[in-house]
Write a protein that holds these residues in place. Sequence first.
Motif, PDB file in Angstrom:
ATOM      1  N   ILE A 198       0.836  -1.200   0.000  1.00  0.00           N
ATOM      2  CA  ILE A 198       0.000   0.000   0.000  1.00  0.00           C
ATOM      3  C   ILE A 198       0.871   1.250   0.000  1.00  0.00           C
ATOM      4  O   ILE A 198       0.617   2.208  -0.745  1.00  0.00           O
ATOM      5  N   GLN A 199       1.903   1.261   0.832  1.00  0.00           N
ATOM      6  CA  GLN A 199       2.817   2.401   0.910  1.00  0.00           C
ATOM      7  C   GLN A 199       3.476   2.657  -0.439  1.00  0.00           C
ATOM      8  O   GLN A 199       3.541   3.791  -0.921  1.00  0.00           O
ATOM      9  N   LEU A 200       3.988   1.614  -1.069  1.00  0.00           N
ATOM     10  CA  LEU A 200       4.652   1.768  -2.368  1.00  0.00           C
ATOM     11  C   LEU A 200       3.675   2.235  -3.445  1.00  0.00           C
ATOM     12  O   LEU A 200       4.019   3.084  -4.275  1.00  0.00           O
ATOM     13  N   ALA A 201       2.465   1.708  -3.438  1.00  0.00           N
ATOM     14  CA  ALA A 201       1.467   2.118  -4.426  1.00  0.00           C
ATOM     15  C   ALA A 201       1.084   3.586  -4.244  1.00  0.00           C
ATOM     16  O   ALA A 201       0.970   4.329  -5.234  1.00  0.00           O
ATOM     17  N   LEU A 202       0.896   4.006  -2.999  1.00  0.00           N
ATOM     18  CA  LEU A 202       0.586   5.417  -2.735  1.00  0.00           C
ATOM     19  C   LEU A 202       1.707   6.331  -3.207  1.00  0.00           C
ATOM     20  O   LEU A 202       1.465   7.342  -3.867  1.00  0.00           O
ATOM     21  N   ALA A 203       2.947   5.985  -2.856  1.00  0.00           N
ATOM     22  CA  ALA A 203       4.090   6.818  -3.228  1.00  0.00           C
ATOM     23  C   ALA A 203       4.265   6.851  -4.745  1.00  0.00           C
ATOM     24  O   ALA A 203       4.484   7.920  -5.325  1.00  0.00           O
ATOM     25  N   ALA A 204       4.163   5.710  -5.400  1.00  0.00           N
ATOM     26  CA  ALA A 204       4.330   5.664  -6.855  1.00  0.00           C
ATOM     27  C   ALA A 204       3.259   6.499  -7.550  1.00  0.00           C
ATOM     28  O   ALA A 204       3.556   7.263  -8.476  1.00  0.00           O
ATOM     29  N   THR A 205       2.023   6.370  -7.100  1.00  0.00           N
ATOM     30  CA  THR A 205       0.931   7.143  -7.688  1.00  0.00           C
ATOM     31  C   THR A 205       1.153   8.636  -7.485  1.00  0.00           C
ATOM     32  O   THR A 205       0.946   9.440  -8.406  1.00  0.00           O
ATOM     33  N   ALA A 206       1.581   9.027  -6.298  1.00  0.00           N
ATOM     34  CA  ALA A 206       1.827  10.448  -6.019  1.00  0.00           C
ATOM     35  C   ALA A 206       2.990  10.982  -6.855  1.00  0.00           C
ATOM     36  O   ALA A 206       2.911  12.087  -7.398  1.00  0.00           O
ATOM     37  N   TRP A 207       4.071  10.218  -6.973  1.00  0.00           N
ATOM     38  CA  TRP A 207       5.216  10.674  -7.775  1.00  0.00           C
ATOM     39  C   TRP A 207       4.852  10.794  -9.255  1.00  0.00           C
ATOM     40  O   TRP A 207       5.266  11.722  -9.929  1.00  0.00           O
ATOM     41  N   ILE A 208       4.067   9.860  -9.762  1.00  0.00           N
ATOM     42  CA  ILE A 208       3.638   9.931 -11.161  1.00  0.00           C
ATOM     43  C   ILE A 208       2.754  11.152 -11.376  1.00  0.00           C
ATOM     44  O   ILE A 208       2.917  11.894 -12.351  1.00  0.00           O
ATOM     45  N   ASP A 209       1.830  11.382 -10.454  1.00  0.00           N
ATOM     46  CA  ASP A 209       0.960  12.558 -10.559  1.00  0.00           C
ATOM     47  C   ASP A 209       1.781  13.845 -10.504  1.00  0.00           C
ATOM     48  O   ASP A 209       1.547  14.770 -11.284  1.00  0.00           O
ATOM     49  N   LEU A 210       2.754  13.894  -9.611  1.00  0.00           N
ATOM     50  CA  LEU A 210       3.618  15.072  -9.496  1.00  0.00           C
ATOM     51  C   LEU A 210       4.413  15.292 -10.784  1.00  0.00           C
ATOM     52  O   LEU A 210       4.523  16.416 -11.267  1.00  0.00           O
ATOM     53  N   ALA A 211       4.945  14.237 -11.354  1.00  0.00           N
ATOM     54  CA  ALA A 211       5.756  14.359 -12.572  1.00  0.00           C
ATOM     55  C   ALA A 211       4.932  14.846 -13.754  1.00  0.00           C
ATOM     56  O   ALA A 211       5.428  15.630 -14.582  1.00  0.00           O
ATOM     57  N   LYS A 212       3.692  14.416 -13.847  1.00  0.00           N
ATOM     58  CA  LYS A 212       2.848  14.798 -14.976  1.00  0.00           C
ATOM     59  C   LYS A 212       2.182  16.161 -14.801  1.00  0.00           C
ATOM     60  O   LYS A 212       1.751  16.756 -15.772  1.00  0.00           O
ATOM     61  N   ARG A 213       2.089  16.637 -13.579  1.00  0.00           N
ATOM     62  CA  ARG A 213       1.380  17.889 -13.287  1.00  0.00           C
ATOM     63  C   ARG A 213       2.274  19.089 -13.580  1.00  0.00           C
ATOM     64  O   ARG A 213       3.413  19.144 -13.139  1.00  0.00           O
ATOM     65  N   PRO A 214       1.766  20.089 -14.322  1.00  0.00           N
ATOM     66  CA  PRO A 214       2.559  21.306 -14.569  1.00  0.00           C
ATOM     67  C   PRO A 214       2.870  22.029 -13.252  1.00  0.00           C
ATOM     68  O   PRO A 214       2.083  21.982 -12.302  1.00  0.00           O
TER      69      PRO A 214
END
Length: 72
Positions: free
Chosen positions: A24-40
């Motif tokens: 769960i921790q890894l999935a949350l972090a990965a999702t947040a990092w991907i969202d951060l990378a794609k967000r202007p």
Amino acid sequence: MTKKMTWNEMSPSQQTGVLVTGSIQLALAATAWIDLAKRPAERVNGPKALWAAIIGINFVGPIAWFIWGRRR
């Protein structure tokens, strides 16, 4: 001071709990990092580099990103 348990000393249900929590921790972090990378950058509250570091904090970081880091 309490002795830390090794993997082999844990019961099967404890081992499962550790694996589920870690997943769960890894999935949350990965999702947040991907969202951060794609967000202007203009849609992020604060510097992206700071948020990238904050996301690395167990559970608290990714949850903080989804609550306070993003501009709608």
